[in-house]
Scaffold this motif. Structure first.
Motif, mmCIF file in Angstrom:
data_model
loop_
_atom_site.group_PDB
_atom_site.id
_atom_site.type_symbol
_atom_site.label_atom_id
_atom_site.label_comp_id
_atom_site.label_asym_id
_atom_site.label_seq_id
_atom_site.Cartn_x
_atom_site.Cartn_y
_atom_site.Cartn_z
ATOM 1 N N SER A 106 0.773 -1.150 0.075
ATOM 2 C CA SER A 106 -0.161 -0.013 -0.016
ATOM 3 C C SER A 106 0.858 1.275 0.042
ATOM 4 N N ALA A 107 1.841 1.156 0.791
ATOM 5 C CA ALA A 107 2.822 2.407 0.741
ATOM 6 C C ALA A 107 3.548 2.648 -0.491
ATOM 7 N N TRP A 108 3.891 1.528 -0.957
ATOM 8 C CA TRP A 108 4.869 1.446 -2.338
ATOM 9 C C TRP A 108 3.813 2.229 -3.230
ATOM 10 N N PHE A 109 2.480 1.746 -3.463
ATOM 11 C CA PHE A 109 1.496 2.064 -4.316
ATOM 12 C C PHE A 109 1.246 3.566 -4.268
ATOM 13 N N SER A 110 0.900 4.013 -3.055
ATOM 14 C CA SER A 110 0.985 5.580 -2.626
ATOM 15 C C SER A 110 2.020 6.478 -3.315
ATOM 16 N N SER A 111 3.496 5.827 -3.307
ATOM 17 C CA SER A 111 4.308 6.432 -3.601
ATOM 18 C C SER A 111 4.404 6.711 -5.305
ATOM 19 N N LEU A 112 4.020 5.490 -5.935
ATOM 20 C CA LEU A 112 3.877 5.584 -7.093
ATOM 21 C C LEU A 112 2.962 6.446 -7.834
ATOM 22 N N ILE A 113 1.656 6.583 -7.156
ATOM 23 C CA ILE A 113 0.455 7.493 -7.562
ATOM 24 C C ILE A 113 1.342 9.024 -7.249
ATOM 25 N N ALA A 114 1.855 9.127 -6.271
ATOM 26 C CA ALA A 114 2.424 10.444 -6.259
ATOM 27 C C ALA A 114 3.283 11.022 -7.210
ATOM 28 N N GLN A 115 4.417 9.908 -7.540
ATOM 29 C CA GLN A 115 5.407 10.459 -8.598
ATOM 30 C C GLN A 115 4.900 10.388 -9.962
ATOM 31 N N ALA A 116 3.805 9.814 -10.416
ATOM 32 C CA ALA A 116 3.082 9.690 -11.521
ATOM 33 C C ALA A 116 2.325 11.287 -11.804
ATOM 34 N N GLN A 117 2.213 12.053 -11.080
ATOM 35 C CA GLN A 117 1.368 13.133 -11.171
ATOM 36 C C GLN A 117 1.720 13.823 -12.500
ATOM 37 N N SER A 118 2.923 14.069 -12.897
ATOM 38 C CA SER A 118 3.263 14.815 -13.797
ATOM 39 C C SER A 118 3.619 13.847 -15.447
ATOM 40 N N SER A 119 3.130 12.811 -15.271
ATOM 41 C CA SER A 119 3.096 11.758 -16.206
ATOM 42 C C SER A 119 1.966 11.721 -17.299
ATOM 43 N N ASP A 120 2.049 11.338 -18.389
ATOM 44 C CA ASP A 120 0.856 11.068 -19.277
ATOM 45 C C ASP A 120 0.573 9.565 -19.353
ATOM 46 N N CYS A 121 1.398 8.698 -19.241
ATOM 47 C CA CYS A 121 1.378 7.355 -19.237
ATOM 48 C C CYS A 121 2.377 6.716 -18.278
ATOM 49 N N ILE A 122 1.947 5.418 -17.685
ATOM 50 C CA ILE A 122 2.617 4.672 -16.842
ATOM 51 C C ILE A 122 3.028 3.219 -17.490
ATOM 52 N N PHE A 123 4.232 2.951 -17.284
ATOM 53 C CA PHE A 123 4.631 1.314 -17.914
ATOM 54 C C PHE A 123 4.696 0.855 -16.640
ATOM 55 N N LEU A 124 4.076 -0.302 -16.502
ATOM 56 C CA LEU A 124 4.231 -1.276 -15.447
ATOM 57 C C LEU A 124 4.686 -2.579 -15.732
ATOM 58 N N ASP A 125 5.831 -2.912 -15.101
ATOM 59 C CA ASP A 125 6.519 -4.113 -15.455
ATOM 60 C C ASP A 125 6.729 -5.342 -14.569
ATOM 61 N N PRO A 126 5.508 -5.854 -13.982
ATOM 62 C CA PRO A 126 5.680 -6.959 -12.998
ATOM 63 C C PRO A 126 6.203 -8.027 -13.517
ATOM 64 N N ASP A 127 6.894 -8.840 -12.653
ATOM 65 C CA ASP A 127 7.487 -10.302 -13.111
ATOM 66 C C ASP A 127 6.789 -11.042 -14.110
ATOM 67 N N ASN A 128 5.431 -11.160 -13.476
ATOM 68 C CA ASN A 128 4.636 -12.329 -14.258
ATOM 69 C C ASN A 128 3.537 -11.423 -14.916
ATOM 70 N N GLY A 129 3.008 -10.276 -14.517
ATOM 71 C CA GLY A 129 1.965 -9.857 -14.882
ATOM 72 C C GLY A 129 0.730 -9.686 -14.210
ATOM 73 N N LEU A 130 -0.434 -9.743 -14.622
ATOM 74 C CA LEU A 130 -1.597 -9.251 -13.994
ATOM 75 C C LEU A 130 -2.184 -10.334 -12.841
ATOM 76 N N GLU A 131 -2.941 -9.830 -12.177
ATOM 77 C CA GLU A 131 -3.631 -10.705 -10.985
ATOM 78 C C GLU A 131 -4.088 -11.934 -11.172
ATOM 79 N N VAL A 132 -3.667 -13.075 -10.555
ATOM 80 C CA VAL A 132 -4.152 -14.328 -10.759
ATOM 81 C C VAL A 132 -4.521 -14.625 -9.373
#
Length: 266
Positions: A106-132
């Motif tokens: 949760s803390a990690w994600f809050s920091s991501l949201i905060a840093q993304a404010q000036s971006s148009d697009c976010i690239f997310l690079d998880p090891d495996n991908g989306l939720e399973v």
């Protein structure tokens, strides 16, 4: 993403895709590596393509030569090398390790949201991908997964999204369609499409104000990455239909439009 993967053939295609998208759109992209610790495996060893400039350099000569020089220099493989290279214009980087614990995530994600404010697009690079189902949020190994609740929150913040996803043991057109339908239901008002390579697929959701760049992005990839990166999109009818908010997709009635040829291995 793990540092040990840096510079392999999959990375070359990945960075090439992102460079083409940025060139065509002018997006300010935040790279969320979703870093996890190296595991000592042999994954990421596919760098023999760098010995074949006759075959591989044509797709993105500047990127190819820079990766070749970085790996030849004997430096420890790590994503910070691409961050420091200047190869990705207008990029910012979110490089914190992803924790497994619920509070840490949760803390990690809050920091991501905060840093993304000036971006148009976010690239997310998880090891495996989306939720399973086998990796519940906050459980062991959950750091390797991106969760749909996070996708929804990032989308609601006004960002277009590009998401790394491993293929599974399912026919690829069916799998891509399922993922695109689920992504569309999680990103109201989006235009969704996918870009596949031999091992992975990248899922993209464009915000309404960014959808004008769709054609230019596809053209840039066809021009530079034909034979290596394949474009997929849902039919016009599917894109314009009301999104089904249930997790079940209507696979039998849908079609995919293929815009380029399949990729090959190194």
């Amino acid at each position: 993403m793990k540092d040990q993967y840096f510079g392999d053939i999959n990375d070359y295609r990945k960075y090439g895709l992102l460079r083409a998208i940025i060139r065509a759109s002018g997006f300010r992209v935040l790279f969320s590596w979703m870093l996890t610790p190296d595991d000592g495996s042999t994954d990421g060893k596919l760098i023999s393509y760098l010995d074949r400039p006759d075959k591989w350099a044509c797709h993105d000569p500047v990127l190819f030569q820079t990766l070749k020089e970085l790996l030849a220099a004997g430096q420890k493989r790590r994503v910070s090398l691409i961050e420091d290279s200047g190869l990705i214009p207008k990029a910012e980087y979110f490089s914190s390790l992803v924790p497994d614990s619920t509070s840490g995530r949760s803390a990690w994600f809050s920091s991501l949201i905060a840093q993304a404010q000036s971006s148009d697009c976010i690239f997310l690079d998880p090891d495996n991908g989306l939720e399973v189902k086998s990796k519940p949020y906050g459980g062991k190994g959950s750091s390797k997964i991106l969760y749909w609740c996070e996708v929804e929150a990032l989308w609601a913040s006004g960002k277009s999204l590009l998401i790394y996803q491993h293929f599974i043991r399912e026919k690829r057109p069916r799998f891509i369609e399922h993922m695109l339908e689920t992504l569309r239901s999680s990103t109201p008002g989006s235009f969704v499409e996918a870009f596949s390579t031999p091992h992975v697929v990248f899922l993209m959701a464009l915000q309404p104000e960014h959808q004008e760049f769709h054609g230019a992005i596809v053209s840039a990839l066809q021009e530079n990455w034909a034979g290596q990166i394949q474009h997929w999109e849902l039919t016009r009818a599917q894109q314009s239909a009301p999104a089904d908010r249930s997790p079940v997709t209507r696979l039998a009635s849908a079609e995919l439009c293929v815009r380029s040829s399949h990729g090959t291995e190194s």
